[in-house]
Write an enzyme that holds these catalytic residues in place. Structure first.
Site, PDB file in Angstrom:
ATOM      1  NE  ARG A 108      -3.874   0.650   1.941  1.00  0.00           N
ATOM      2  CZ  ARG A 108      -5.088   0.748   2.478  1.00  0.00           C
ATOM      3  NH1 ARG A 108      -5.279   1.474   3.570  1.00  0.00           N
ATOM      4  NH2 ARG A 108      -6.127   0.128   1.946  1.00  0.00           N
ATOM      5  CG  HIS A 135      -8.554   0.226  -2.718  1.00  0.00           C
ATOM      6  ND1 HIS A 135      -7.766  -0.860  -2.395  1.00  0.00           N
ATOM      7  CD2 HIS A 135      -9.200   0.577  -1.561  1.00  0.00           C
ATOM      8  CE1 HIS A 135      -7.925  -1.152  -1.116  1.00  0.00           C
ATOM      9  NE2 HIS A 135      -8.783  -0.296  -0.593  1.00  0.00           N
ATOM     10  CD  GLN A 138     -13.193  -1.549  -0.474  1.00  0.00           C
ATOM     11  OE1 GLN A 138     -12.364  -1.465   0.406  1.00  0.00           O
ATOM     12  NE2 GLN A 138     -14.410  -2.016  -0.259  1.00  0.00           N
ATOM     13  CG  ASP A 226     -13.537   6.553  -0.534  1.00  0.00           C
ATOM     14  OD1 ASP A 226     -13.524   6.385   0.705  1.00  0.00           O
ATOM     15  OD2 ASP A 226     -12.517   6.430  -1.249  1.00  0.00           O
ATOM     16  CB  CYS A 265     -14.061   1.402   0.400  1.00  0.00           C
ATOM     17  SG  CYS A 265     -13.348   3.050   0.585  1.00  0.00           S
ATOM     18  NE  ARG A 293     -10.886  -4.998   0.798  1.00  0.00           N
ATOM     19  CZ  ARG A 293      -9.970  -4.074   1.141  1.00  0.00           C
ATOM     20  NH1 ARG A 293     -10.349  -2.997   1.791  1.00  0.00           N
ATOM     21  NH2 ARG A 293      -8.705  -4.189   0.777  1.00  0.00           N
TER      22      ARG A 293
HETATM   23  N1   CP Z   1     -11.262   0.095   2.641  1.00  0.00           N
HETATM   24  C1   CP Z   1      -9.980   0.013   3.018  1.00  0.00           C
HETATM   25  O1   CP Z   1      -9.060  -0.235   2.229  1.00  0.00           O
HETATM   26  O2   CP Z   1      -9.786   0.180   4.360  1.00  0.00           O
HETATM   27  P1   CP Z   1      -8.394   0.342   5.123  1.00  0.00           P
HETATM   28  O3   CP Z   1      -7.816   1.676   4.715  1.00  0.00           O
HETATM   29  O4   CP Z   1      -8.755   0.286   6.566  1.00  0.00           O
HETATM   30  O5   CP Z   1      -7.480  -0.787   4.695  1.00  0.00           O
HETATM   31  N1  NVA Z   2      -9.859   6.910  -1.108  1.00  0.00           N
HETATM   32  C1  NVA Z   2      -9.436   6.473   0.195  1.00  0.00           C
HETATM   33  C2  NVA Z   2      -9.687   5.031   0.386  1.00  0.00           C
HETATM   34  C3  NVA Z   2      -9.315   4.480   1.730  1.00  0.00           C
HETATM   35  C4  NVA Z   2      -9.538   3.012   1.856  1.00  0.00           C
HETATM   36  C5  NVA Z   2      -7.969   6.801   0.387  1.00  0.00           C
HETATM   37  O1  NVA Z   2      -7.183   6.630  -0.557  1.00  0.00           O
HETATM   38  O2  NVA Z   2      -7.590   7.267   1.473  1.00  0.00           O
END
Ligand code: CP
Ligand code: NVA
Length: 308
Positions: A108, A135, A138, A226, A265, A293
């Site tokens: 990530r 993502h 997700q 989101d 998400c 997930r």
């Molecule tokens: N939705 C999602 O990816 O959550 P986290 O940021 O908690 O991993």
């Molecule tokens: N769009 C958000 C998603 C988090 C799971 C981010 O990138 O922070």
């Protein structure tokens, strides 16, 4: 050929359909079991997933840790700031070294190019656990949540409200793969990546952009939003004001189909992109979505290891 999962198109429609079917079967087969118990066939016994996190996570980290555990394997969490990566060791060298220790790498990070570089130099599968661009993990969970509701993906009407971000890019990519339609309502200046939209439209999906939240939601089967401020972005006052007309609230939900469902998400910012009444309301699927997930990651890992 190493099976990296950087975007949904790396797997494609047939493989994602197989992931969804496998996830539903495995989920049903272990219903009621303790969460740490290994699936009967332990298909990834002996395999270790290394997980590099440069950004915070609750769901992605814990669901991947439990996913590989339930498949009979192990995981290793690495905070990027505590690795030599955080002191300037190159992504390429990190990829080469970690490939000697672990069987797959999840990352990530911010810049999608880093994930691509990691994949280019790794000799094991690399999974995108979120970048500023996309993502995909997700969205496999989101598709699973929709299919579980008995809603077929082709022809589905999806409305996206708010910020044009990484999660939306993967929704749009899924639309191109499964031929569903996305009406995007975002304020001027916060549009999502046009390359994903063009590719999805060229594949037979209909991706349309409107400035009117009600227009996006009218007749929609699925309403998605989101956070308005993704990780790494600045919490700008003018952005929050621009987003306010795109809040998913009870009044807006009432204009969707009566059986429309709400997805997010998470993490949610209640009172910003969504109200308590919607996220805790009868049309919300967010807890199933979050649980999925785990089931989705298991099928993503199985695909990466050539077992699907
Ligand atoms: N939705 C999602 O990816 O959550 P986290 O940021 O908690 O991993
Ligand atoms: N769009 C958000 C998603 C988090 C799971 C981010 O990138 O922070």
């Amino acid at each position: 050929m190493i099976r990296h999962f950087l975007n949904l198109s790396d797997a494609g429609g047939d493989a994602i359909a197989a992931m969804l079917a496998n996830a539903m079967d495995r989920k049903a087969a272990r219903a009621g079991w303790p969460k740490g118990k290994v699936d009967a066939d332990a298909p990834l016994a002996g395999h270790t997933l290394g997980m590099i996190f440069e950004k915070n996570s609750t769901r992605t980290r814990t669901s991947f840790e439990m996913a590989i555990k339930q498949l009979g394997g192990d995981s290793m969490f690495m905070a990027a700031g505590q690795m030599q990566l955080g002191r300037g060791e190159s992504v390429a060298d990190t990829a080469r070294v970690l490939s000697r220790y672990v069987d797959a790498i999840l990352i990530r990070t911010d810049d999608h190019a880093k994930v691509e570089e990691l994949a280019a130099y790794a000799s094991v599968p690399v999974v995108n656990g979120l970048t500023d661009l996309s993502h995909p993990c997700q969205i496999v969970a989101d598709l699973l949540t929709i299919v579980e509701q008995g809603k077929p993906l082709p022809g589905l009407e999806v409305a996206w409200l708010g910020d044009g971000n990484n999660v939306l890019n993967s929704v749009v990519e899924a639309a191109g793969i499964f031929k569903f339609n996305v009406r995007i309502a975002v304020p001027h200046g916060y549009e999502s990546d046009s390359a994903f939209i063009d590719a999805a439209n060229a594949s037979g999906a209909q991706i349309t952009l409107t400035r009117d939240a009600s227009e996006a939601v009218a007749g929609a089967d699925i309403i998605v939003t989101d956070t308005w401020v993704s990780m790494g972005q600045e919490h700008a006052h003018n952005k929050m004001a621009a987003m306010m007309p795109y809040q998913v609230n009870e009044r807006l939900m009432a204009t969707a189909k009566p059986d429309a469902k709400f997805l997010h998400c998470l993490p949610a910012h209640r009172g910003e992109e969504v109200t308590d009444g919607v996220i805790d309301g009868p049309q919300s699927l967010i807890w199933d979505e979050a649980e999925n997930r785990l089931h989705a990651q298991k099928s993503i890992l199985l695909w990466c290891f050539g077992k699907l």
